[in-house]
Design an enzyme around this catalytic site. Structure first.
Site, PDB file in Angstrom:
ATOM      1  N   LYS A 160      49.507  39.244  28.950  1.00 53.05           N
ATOM      2  CA  LYS A 160      49.680  38.899  30.081  1.00 53.05           C
ATOM      3  C   LYS A 160      49.221  37.515  30.099  1.00 53.05           C
ATOM      4  O   LYS A 160      48.114  36.943  30.046  1.00 53.05           O
ATOM      5  CB  LYS A 160      49.427  40.309  31.041  1.00 53.05           C
ATOM      6  CG  LYS A 160      49.850  39.210  32.416  1.00 53.05           C
ATOM      7  CD  LYS A 160      49.595  40.608  33.677  1.00 53.05           C
ATOM      8  CE  LYS A 160      50.039  39.830  34.773  1.00 53.05           C
ATOM      9  NZ  LYS A 160      49.115  40.716  36.026  1.00 53.05           N
ATOM     10  N   GLU A 205      47.451  41.847  49.179  1.00 53.02           N
ATOM     11  CA  GLU A 205      45.703  42.635  48.129  1.00 53.02           C
ATOM     12  C   GLU A 205      44.639  42.032  48.349  1.00 53.02           C
ATOM     13  O   GLU A 205      44.059  40.776  48.515  1.00 53.02           O
ATOM     14  CB  GLU A 205      46.096  41.154  46.603  1.00 53.02           C
ATOM     15  CG  GLU A 205      45.577  42.170  45.856  1.00 53.02           C
ATOM     16  CD  GLU A 205      46.461  41.463  44.187  1.00 53.02           C
ATOM     17  OE1 GLU A 205      45.083  42.044  43.504  1.00 53.02           O
ATOM     18  OE2 GLU A 205      46.981  40.406  44.442  1.00 53.02           O
TER      19      GLU A 205
END
Length: 402
Positions: A160, A205
């Site tokens: 990723k 977050e």
């Protein structure tokens, strides 16, 4: 240095809104009314030295559990110097209802917290465009970078990579950061809202929080838009949870955060399946983690430095992803994608991932916004572009809205 802490009501009476304490030039870190705000700069310290510097301050306190603290940010690139601010006056509000104020040396806290007379807002004309004058089409650069990252994942070079792009908002009058903070409070009150040295945002977050022996994290990865229609948003959330691409992206982040925290913890629990985390403009996959730190435990700064940047903002494996990012993105991220928060003299603190943000110029005439997304083998460049456009709306709406 010497600091004094007292109950807020004993010093200023009614508890002010933390946004109004920070105003346009102070410092702020708050979520759902709980957090800290500061005015003035007593001292700036390097991130790694912050806990020791705070512990060395002589402290006279009548509020249990409160010590001097510092606010700041850690840049995206590992090893780059981060700096925290010890305010001259700090106001804190805890979730147990305790409100307090700390002041340093000979500062008069009542005078320092007096309402600030700010300029009368003037209607501005805004221009939104490319933040890199050397690049004729930032969209084309971004799409090429996404393609390069996707191809690298397909080739097995990494699992990723997160690719981001910048835009710039310019105005014909200075932008009002205090007004931006108030708009963020109205639309993103349950996000971690921050304003430190012209770095302003509302992050959903939680990177890491340390409160005594307790450690928490709430990683997010995998995103879809919100439309304002309840049924449509519910369908989009179901698609997000069923998406193999987004589940893979999320799993990578969760595994790395878990494996990073575990050596410091006597136990660490996490949700068995990711849940939907909704904010005003987008929805994410999120997984809550909570555990107990082995003693003597690390400071929150040690955990921030170990975790940041997470795979949600960099990629995995970290070194390969960061190398790819440096080659294909074409700009320096700076504070975007790093971490922002506070730490006290005991090593406690709360830090959010530095996203949904803007970096304002010193004259407040321009602001740079950055947004990105995780790229895996099934990523489609145009879909990733649409995701960044949705993410930009958090700050764009707060800046340009009258």
């Amino acid at each position: 240095m010497r600091a004094v802490t007292r109950p807020l009501a004993d010093v200023v009476g009614d508890a002010p809104d933390l946004n109004d304490v920070a105003c346009g030039h102070g410092n702020l870190f708050v979520r759902d009314g709980v957090g800290v705000a500061g005015r003035g700069v007593a001292r700036r310290v390097e991130t790694s030295d912050a806990v020791a510097a705070l512990a060395a301050i002589e402290h006279d306190s009548t509020v249990e559990g409160v010590t001097p603290l510092a606010l700041g940010s850690v840049p995206f690139t590992p090893g780059f110097r981060g700096e925290l601010i010890i305010p001259q006056v700090t106001v804190g509000k805890r979730d147990d209802g305790i409100h307090w104020v700390t002041w340093v040396d000979d500062v008069d806290p009542t005078a320092a917290l007096a309402p600030v007379s700010e300029p009368v807002p003037v209607a501005a004309n805004y221009t939104i465009g490319n933040s890199r004058s050397t690049a004729p089409h930032s969209t084309e650069v971004y799409l090429d970078a996404v393609t390069a990252a996707r191809d690298a994942v397909r080739a097995g070079a990494l699992t990723k990579a997160v690719i981001a792009r910048p835009i710039t908002v310019t105005a014909d009058v200075p932008m009002d950061i205090h007004a931006v903070l108030q708009r963020l409070k109205a639309s993103f009150g349950s996000s971690y809202r921050y304003s430190i040295d012209g770095f302003v945002g509302a992050s959903p977050e939680l990177l890491v929080e340390v409160a005594g022996t307790t450690v928490r994290s709430h990683p997010l990865a995998g995103t879809t838009r919100r439309t304002g229609d309840v049924d449509n948003d519910r369908a989009l959330a179901a698609e997000l949870q069923a998406s193999a691409k987004n589940q893979i992206e999320h799993r990578i982040v969760i595994d790395v955060v878990h494996d990073t925290l575990l050596p410091w913890a006597s136990y660490l629990d996490w949700e068995p399946e990711p849940s939907i985390v909704s904010v005003a403009n987008v929805q994410h996959l999120g997984t809550r983690m909570e555990g107990m730190l082995s003693q003597p435990g690390p400071s929150v700064i040690e955990l921030v430095q170990a975790l940041s940047p997470t795979p949600a903002l960099g990629g995995h494996p970290r070194a390969a992803a960061l190398d790819l990012i440096s080659k294909v993105e074409g700009f320096e991220r700076g504070r975007y994608g790093g971490a922002v928060g506070w730490v006290d003299a005991a090593g406690n603190g709360t830090w959010a991932v530095a996203i949904r943000c803007a970096e304002f110029s010193a004259d407040r005439m321009s602001a740079r916004l950055v947004a990105g997304g995780g790229i895996v083998a099934d990523s489609e460049p145009l879909a990733e572009l649409a995701e960044t456009q949705a993410k930009f709306q958090a700050m764009l709406s707060a800046i340009v809205r009258p």
